[in-house]
Design a protein around this motif. Structure first.
Motif, PDB file in Angstrom:
ATOM      1  N   LEU A  15      47.939  -6.345  15.979  1.00  0.00           N
ATOM      2  CA  LEU A  15      47.572  -5.636  17.067  1.00  0.00           C
ATOM      3  C   LEU A  15      47.756  -6.442  18.457  1.00  0.00           C
ATOM      4  O   LEU A  15      47.688  -6.117  19.500  1.00  0.00           O
ATOM      5  CB  LEU A  15      46.216  -5.259  17.046  1.00  0.00           C
ATOM      6  CG  LEU A  15      45.773  -4.055  15.999  1.00  0.00           C
ATOM      7  CD1 LEU A  15      44.344  -3.687  16.011  1.00  0.00           C
ATOM      8  CD2 LEU A  15      46.549  -2.807  16.584  1.00  0.00           C
ATOM      9  N   ALA A  16      47.370  -7.959  17.920  1.00  0.00           N
ATOM     10  CA  ALA A  16      47.509  -8.919  19.021  1.00  0.00           C
ATOM     11  C   ALA A  16      49.182  -9.183  19.688  1.00  0.00           C
ATOM     12  O   ALA A  16      49.115  -9.702  20.735  1.00  0.00           O
ATOM     13  CB  ALA A  16      47.117 -10.106  18.810  1.00  0.00           C
ATOM     14  N   ASN A  17      50.062  -8.557  19.027  1.00  0.00           N
ATOM     15  CA  ASN A  17      51.403  -8.749  19.213  1.00  0.00           C
ATOM     16  C   ASN A  17      52.095  -7.446  19.755  1.00  0.00           C
ATOM     17  O   ASN A  17      52.251  -6.424  18.582  1.00  0.00           O
ATOM     18  CB  ASN A  17      52.112  -9.602  18.349  1.00  0.00           C
ATOM     19  CG  ASN A  17      53.269 -10.054  18.738  1.00  0.00           C
ATOM     20  OD1 ASN A  17      54.336  -9.238  18.660  1.00  0.00           O
ATOM     21  ND2 ASN A  17      53.667 -11.516  19.135  1.00  0.00           N
ATOM     22  N   GLY A  42      41.829  -7.501   7.282  1.00  0.00           N
ATOM     23  CA  GLY A  42      41.438  -7.753   8.500  1.00  0.00           C
ATOM     24  C   GLY A  42      41.999  -8.639   9.524  1.00  0.00           C
ATOM     25  O   GLY A  42      42.442  -8.378  10.908  1.00  0.00           O
ATOM     26  N   ALA A  43      42.269  -9.782   8.859  1.00  0.00           N
ATOM     27  CA  ALA A  43      43.180 -10.656   9.748  1.00  0.00           C
ATOM     28  C   ALA A  43      44.711 -10.506  10.225  1.00  0.00           C
ATOM     29  O   ALA A  43      44.934 -10.520  11.251  1.00  0.00           O
ATOM     30  CB  ALA A  43      43.369 -12.165   9.132  1.00  0.00           C
ATOM     31  N   GLY A  77      45.504  -6.972  10.409  1.00  0.00           N
ATOM     32  CA  GLY A  77      45.489  -6.050  11.344  1.00  0.00           C
ATOM     33  C   GLY A  77      45.347  -6.710  12.746  1.00  0.00           C
ATOM     34  O   GLY A  77      45.969  -6.326  13.706  1.00  0.00           O
ATOM     35  N   THR A  78      44.434  -7.704  12.981  1.00  0.00           N
ATOM     36  CA  THR A  78      44.063  -8.371  14.260  1.00  0.00           C
ATOM     37  C   THR A  78      45.468  -9.108  14.674  1.00  0.00           C
ATOM     38  O   THR A  78      45.695  -8.674  16.058  1.00  0.00           O
ATOM     39  CB  THR A  78      43.022  -9.241  14.123  1.00  0.00           C
ATOM     40  OG1 THR A  78      41.977  -8.672  13.571  1.00  0.00           O
ATOM     41  CG2 THR A  78      42.822 -10.100  15.464  1.00  0.00           C
ATOM     42  N   LEU A  79      46.272  -9.835  13.976  1.00  0.00           N
ATOM     43  CA  LEU A  79      47.315 -10.471  14.433  1.00  0.00           C
ATOM     44  C   LEU A  79      48.550  -9.233  14.793  1.00  0.00           C
ATOM     45  O   LEU A  79      49.317  -9.533  15.585  1.00  0.00           O
ATOM     46  CB  LEU A  79      47.984 -11.311  13.200  1.00  0.00           C
ATOM     47  CG  LEU A  79      47.111 -12.377  12.735  1.00  0.00           C
ATOM     48  CD1 LEU A  79      47.559 -13.267  11.715  1.00  0.00           C
ATOM     49  CD2 LEU A  79      47.206 -13.458  14.048  1.00  0.00           C
TER      50      LEU A  79
END
Length: 427
Positions: free
Chosen positions: A237-239, A230-231, A233-235
């Motif tokens: 999508l944030a870049n 999950g972390a 995927g978040t990182l």
């Protein structure tokens, strides 16, 4: 009765071939049962990888070195200096007793954390969008450090010490995860803030590997895997750059002059090499097509110049190194020794696997070097120090310790030679 034809040797029967295989198996088993066999395996495999790495760094970097610094041996000289320092550091760590190494756990963690924190001061600077370097000298100085490489060593040594100290309480999740998990996440968080996602993924995998080696329940490991995914995927999508890298990986035929240029050129290099390669120093990809030829993509140059045979030799050496590491972990006399040996082995094997998969196009580009082979002073120093720790664990095996003690006793009892000058006319 066999009929011997004049001038022709008799054919080996199936029984004779079976006997030969049996004799070879017996000799190999006897050799592997020697108390120092694990040390020999580690030193031989790592020594050959370091030697091959030095040759390939020279071959892969000559063009880039000349175009950037008007010196074809610029990177080669630096690599040899780094290698010399790494060998000294590795020898020192190999001589540290395992129980004393266990006591250095928090010191190793503190040094790694301090170096990571210093990257956010004026001493820190960025390369390729990652602010993960410390510059302790001037321009083109060799006093440049990538602290994230030493964070891997810190998680293994410090984490093994912490978990060994709480061995009797590890059946309780609270003691299993605290303080190992939150302090490890602190180091990983600092690496994430440096925008070095590839190294952060390796550190996260190393944390899971250490917990698996210590016998963590599957529900704990599964929960950690979900949280890490999950972390991650978040990182991503944030870049935007990371998203483009993932999209390029999912569609390798697109943007061949942009995001997929490096991966495709690496595959071209491997395909060009064939079975035996185009010859040492004859790579075409290093002439500008493959920008990271001497670092992250050095395996592609090995495949191009030395062919599939050379690539398989490299992989075989890593397999031997991993086999030796597992043997050392299983034979260590202490819980800390078993855990730290397993951690070092997991680190080297995991990083090598990730690099190979990236070069083969089986993973997105992560910016992870090939251990012991790629150019890079900090990575080389951290890898060789880790192997020094592995050798220290091998020296602490009960059979090896007894053999070394016997040898030291025999040496102390051996008569010392005295040298005296013999003058003419005297007997």
């Amino acid at each position: 009765m066999a009929i011997l034809t004049p001038g022709k040797p008799p054919r080996a029967t199936s029984r004779s071939r079976s006997d030969a295989r049996t004799r070879f198996s017996d000799r190999a088993s006897a050799w592997l049962n020697h108390p120092m066999a694990d040390i020999v395996l580690v030193l031989t495999a790592s020594g050959l990888l370091l030697a091959l790495g030095s040759i390939m760094v020279w071959s892969a970097s000559t063009v880039f070195s000349y175009t950037q610094f008007s010196d074809a041996f610029y990177f080669m000289r630096r690599h040899l200096v780094f290698l010399g320092v790494a060998l000294v550091a590795g020898w020192v760590t190999s001589r540290i007793p395992v129980d004393r190494l266990r006591g250095l756990g928090w010191l190793v963690f503190s040094v790694a954390g301090l170096l990571l924190a210093l990257t956010f001061t004026p001493l820190g600077y960025g390369v390729g969008g990652n602010n993960n370097w410390l510059n302790l000298g001037g321009a083109n100085s060799m006093l440049r450090v990538q602290p994230a490489e030493f964070a891997k060593l810190a998680i293994v040594v410090w984490g093994s010490a912490v978990l060994a100290n709480k061995r009797r309480l590890l059946d309780q999740p609270k003691h299993l995860l605290v303080p190992f998990l939150p302090f490890s996440l602190l180091l990983i968080g600092l690496v994430v803030l440096q925008h070095d996602l590839g190294t952060a993924i390796l550190l996260g995998g190393l944390v899971v590997a250490v917990l698996w080696c210590v016998g963590a329940p599957l529900r704990v490991l599964g929960t950690l895997a979900v949280l890490i995914a999950g972390a991650l995927g978040t990182l991503v999508l944030a870049n935007r750059s990371r998203v483009d890298r993932i999209l390029g990986f999912l569609n390798p035929g697109s943007d061949l002059t942009g995001i997929n240029h490096q991966p495709m050129q690496a595959l071209y290099g491997l395909a060009t090499g064939g079975w035996w390669g185009v010859g040492l120093g004859s790579s075409r990809q290093k002439w500008g097509s493959l920008a990271e030829a001497h670092t992250d993509y050095v395996l592609a140059i090995i495949g191009e110049e030395l062919g599939l045979v050379g690539t398989l030799v490299v992989l075989l050496l890593f397999v031997i190194l991993g086999y030796a590491g597992v043997r050392i972990a299983l034979r260590s006399s202490t819980f800390f020794g078993r855990l730290v040996a397993a951690g070092v082995t997991s680190w080297i094997m995991m990083q090598a696997l990730v690099n190979v998969m990236v070069v083969l196009g089986l993973l997105p580009v992560l910016g992870v070097p090939l251990p012991l082979v790629s150019y890079g002073g900090s990575a080389l120093l951290a890898n060789v120090m880790a192997l020094g720790v592995l050798v220290a664990c091998a020296r602490d095996e009960p059979d090896a310790k007894a053999w070394l003690k016997r040898r030291a006793t025999l040496r102390s009892k051996a008569p010392k030679r005295r040298f005296s000058a013999v003058l003419p006319g005297r007997s």
